[in-house]
Write a protein that holds these residues in place. Sequence first.
Motif, PDB file in Angstrom:
ATOM      1  N   LEU A 119       6.243   6.187  -8.505  1.00  8.01           N
ATOM      2  CA  LEU A 119       5.125   5.443  -8.834  1.00  8.01           C
ATOM      3  C   LEU A 119       6.371   4.998 -10.190  1.00  8.01           C
ATOM      4  O   LEU A 119       6.036   3.361 -10.681  1.00  8.01           O
ATOM      5  CB  LEU A 119       4.132   5.790  -9.918  1.00  8.01           C
ATOM      6  CG  LEU A 119       3.120   7.125  -8.872  1.00  8.01           C
ATOM      7  CD1 LEU A 119       2.051   7.844  -9.477  1.00  8.01           C
ATOM      8  CD2 LEU A 119       3.111   5.839  -7.795  1.00  8.01           C
ATOM      9  N   SER A 120       7.292   5.104 -11.094  1.00 10.81           N
ATOM     10  CA  SER A 120       8.109   4.106 -12.302  1.00 10.81           C
ATOM     11  C   SER A 120       7.921   3.656 -12.205  1.00 10.81           C
ATOM     12  O   SER A 120       8.540   1.967 -11.829  1.00 10.81           O
ATOM     13  CB  SER A 120       8.551   4.636 -13.521  1.00 10.81           C
ATOM     14  OG  SER A 120       9.394   5.476 -12.571  1.00 10.81           O
ATOM     15  N   TYR A 121       8.608   3.747 -10.930  1.00 11.41           N
ATOM     16  CA  TYR A 121       9.841   3.063 -10.027  1.00 11.41           C
ATOM     17  C   TYR A 121       9.397   1.866  -9.149  1.00 11.41           C
ATOM     18  O   TYR A 121       9.525   0.543  -8.940  1.00 11.41           O
ATOM     19  CB  TYR A 121      10.736   3.382  -9.010  1.00 11.41           C
ATOM     20  CG  TYR A 121      11.360   2.389  -8.049  1.00 11.41           C
ATOM     21  CD1 TYR A 121      12.500   1.907  -8.465  1.00 11.41           C
ATOM     22  CD2 TYR A 121      11.160   2.049  -5.986  1.00 11.41           C
ATOM     23  CE1 TYR A 121      13.471   0.592  -7.596  1.00 11.41           C
ATOM     24  CE2 TYR A 121      11.489   1.827  -5.043  1.00 11.41           C
ATOM     25  CZ  TYR A 121      12.571   1.451  -5.861  1.00 11.41           C
ATOM     26  OH  TYR A 121      13.612   0.272  -4.979  1.00 11.41           O
ATOM     27  N   LEU A 122       8.390   2.109  -7.946  1.00  6.94           N
ATOM     28  CA  LEU A 122       7.118   1.417  -7.742  1.00  6.94           C
ATOM     29  C   LEU A 122       6.508  -0.076  -8.449  1.00  6.94           C
ATOM     30  O   LEU A 122       6.013  -0.350  -8.045  1.00  6.94           O
ATOM     31  CB  LEU A 122       6.203   2.679  -6.397  1.00  6.94           C
ATOM     32  CG  LEU A 122       6.955   2.633  -5.817  1.00  6.94           C
ATOM     33  CD1 LEU A 122       5.926   3.953  -4.669  1.00  6.94           C
ATOM     34  CD2 LEU A 122       7.752   1.978  -4.761  1.00  6.94           C
ATOM     35  N   MET A 126       0.897  -1.351   0.457  1.00  4.63           N
ATOM     36  CA  MET A 126       0.316   0.167   0.104  1.00  4.63           C
ATOM     37  C   MET A 126       0.613   1.199  -0.013  1.00  4.63           C
ATOM     38  O   MET A 126       2.122   0.998   0.647  1.00  4.63           O
ATOM     39  CB  MET A 126      -0.825  -0.384   1.129  1.00  4.63           C
ATOM     40  CG  MET A 126      -2.088  -1.165   1.317  1.00  4.63           C
ATOM     41  SD  MET A 126      -2.886  -1.190  -0.077  1.00  4.63           S
ATOM     42  CE  MET A 126      -4.425   0.237   0.440  1.00  4.63           C
ATOM     43  N   LEU A 127       0.010   2.221  -0.663  1.00  2.00           N
ATOM     44  CA  LEU A 127       1.719   3.291  -0.714  1.00  2.00           C
ATOM     45  C   LEU A 127       1.695   4.745   0.972  1.00  2.00           C
ATOM     46  O   LEU A 127       2.388   4.435   0.722  1.00  2.00           O
ATOM     47  CB  LEU A 127       0.762   4.252  -2.204  1.00  2.00           C
ATOM     48  CG  LEU A 127       0.546   4.032  -3.073  1.00  2.00           C
ATOM     49  CD1 LEU A 127       0.115   4.274  -4.484  1.00  2.00           C
ATOM     50  CD2 LEU A 127       1.805   3.983  -4.139  1.00  2.00           C
ATOM     51  N   GLU A 128       0.333   4.303   1.052  1.00  2.00           N
ATOM     52  CA  GLU A 128       0.385   4.786   2.686  1.00  2.00           C
ATOM     53  C   GLU A 128       1.268   4.336   3.295  1.00  2.00           C
ATOM     54  O   GLU A 128       1.598   4.725   4.915  1.00  2.00           O
ATOM     55  CB  GLU A 128      -0.629   4.902   3.416  1.00  2.00           C
ATOM     56  CG  GLU A 128      -1.577   3.808   3.357  1.00  2.00           C
ATOM     57  CD  GLU A 128      -2.243   2.906   3.119  1.00  2.00           C
ATOM     58  OE1 GLU A 128      -3.019   2.271   3.352  1.00  2.00           O
ATOM     59  OE2 GLU A 128      -2.173   3.423   1.212  1.00  2.00           O
ATOM     60  N   ASN A 129       2.188   2.951   2.758  1.00  2.00           N
ATOM     61  CA  ASN A 129       3.479   3.167   3.664  1.00  2.00           C
ATOM     62  C   ASN A 129       4.907   3.083   3.982  1.00  2.00           C
ATOM     63  O   ASN A 129       5.713   2.198   4.300  1.00  2.00           O
ATOM     64  CB  ASN A 129       2.712   1.170   4.134  1.00  2.00           C
ATOM     65  CG  ASN A 129       1.653   0.486   5.051  1.00  2.00           C
ATOM     66  OD1 ASN A 129       1.003   0.890   6.050  1.00  2.00           O
ATOM     67  ND2 ASN A 129       0.899  -0.222   4.671  1.00  2.00           N
ATOM     68  N   ILE A 130       4.832   3.364   2.238  1.00  2.00           N
ATOM     69  CA  ILE A 130       5.789   4.047   1.577  1.00  2.00           C
ATOM     70  C   ILE A 130       6.656   5.103   2.710  1.00  2.00           C
ATOM     71  O   ILE A 130       6.069   6.122   2.423  1.00  2.00           O
ATOM     72  CB  ILE A 130       5.807   4.105   0.214  1.00  2.00           C
ATOM     73  CG1 ILE A 130       5.438   2.944  -0.177  1.00  2.00           C
ATOM     74  CG2 ILE A 130       6.551   5.010  -0.167  1.00  2.00           C
ATOM     75  CD1 ILE A 130       5.152   3.131  -1.664  1.00  2.00           C
ATOM     76  N   ILE A 131       7.156   5.213   2.752  1.00  2.00           N
ATOM     77  CA  ILE A 131       8.137   6.173   3.795  1.00  2.00           C
ATOM     78  C   ILE A 131       9.420   7.042   2.616  1.00  2.00           C
ATOM     79  O   ILE A 131       9.830   6.220   2.002  1.00  2.00           O
ATOM     80  CB  ILE A 131       9.067   6.112   5.107  1.00  2.00           C
ATOM     81  CG1 ILE A 131       8.155   5.123   5.545  1.00  2.00           C
ATOM     82  CG2 ILE A 131      10.091   7.065   5.493  1.00  2.00           C
ATOM     83  CD1 ILE A 131       8.969   4.415   7.168  1.00  2.00           C
ATOM     84  N   SER A 143      12.066   4.370   2.132  1.00  2.00           N
ATOM     85  CA  SER A 143      12.059   3.806   0.340  1.00  2.00           C
ATOM     86  C   SER A 143      12.729   4.637  -1.198  1.00  2.00           C
ATOM     87  O   SER A 143      13.308   4.120  -1.952  1.00  2.00           O
ATOM     88  CB  SER A 143      10.441   2.983  -0.055  1.00  2.00           C
ATOM     89  OG  SER A 143       9.695   2.211   1.108  1.00  2.00           O
ATOM     90  N   VAL A 144      12.122   5.967  -0.699  1.00  2.00           N
ATOM     91  CA  VAL A 144      12.489   6.739  -1.327  1.00  2.00           C
ATOM     92  C   VAL A 144      13.324   8.094  -0.217  1.00  2.00           C
ATOM     93  O   VAL A 144      12.487   8.213   0.432  1.00  2.00           O
ATOM     94  CB  VAL A 144      11.139   7.449  -1.966  1.00  2.00           C
ATOM     95  CG1 VAL A 144      12.520   8.743  -2.866  1.00  2.00           C
ATOM     96  CG2 VAL A 144      10.641   6.093  -2.653  1.00  2.00           C
TER      97      VAL A 144
END
Length: 265
Positions: free
Chosen positions: A260-263, A1-6, A98-99
């Motif tokens: 987003l292209s990476y994920l 889920m995107l909301e878990n990406i730091i 992550s980023v």
Amino acid sequence: MLENIIVLIKGGGDIASGVAHRLSRCRFKVVITEVGYPLAVRREVSFSEAVFEGEKTVEGITARLIDSYDRIPDLWNAGMLPIIVDPEALVKDHLKPSVLVDAVMAKQNTGTKIIDAPLVIGLGPGFHAGRDVHLVVETKRGHDLGKVISEGEAEKNTGIPSEIGGFSVERVLRASKPGKLKCLKEIGDYVDAGDIVSLVDDAPIRAQIKGIIRGLLRDGSEVYEGMKTGDVDPRGIREYCYSISDKARAIGGGVLEGMLSYLNR
């Protein structure tokens, strides 16, 4: 889920804040690092002001200064952005983002490495995609503003400010000598050409064009000769002083595209 990406963003100036704002609205977990005395010019749209004021709200999103990593989850849960004084971005070892986005806008790489996170993005000149970062986002106004670069570099810094309302160099306020800045005007004030906006000791800094003060360093800031201390917007629209610029939004879009292209690769 995107909301878990730091996402860790180095820098809290107006461009970094535009990026942080967009990513926060997309529900990413964002943390901002800053230096002890930020020198943002467009202070009304810079989360770095939280370093001085404790918190800063930009277009409905609030960043709050913290002094402990333990407070980060609570601020995320409250829909806020944690900002921490951490010039070396050592918090990355705790967060393991992550980023990582280097949005310092120093026009050179001040220490970011491609191994700092699974995805490292650099904004503007000073970074080489594929060598010291994975991606670079173009920051120069023009046809390629916001473009995601996967190989190579952004356009070189020319030292010439981008044109707004037909003016370039003329709209920028600069110190004529080193010293302490004394502000006589405020962001949002209208000025005519020749008006004194601020002083460096006894040396005046005058507006070269008519317009509205869109950005101004904090009163009492130490400046060097030739340093940018503010800018005058010839369009004269006061609301622009308090809203994220088209440039920052475009760069934020580039960062989001790169992420987003990476994920989704």
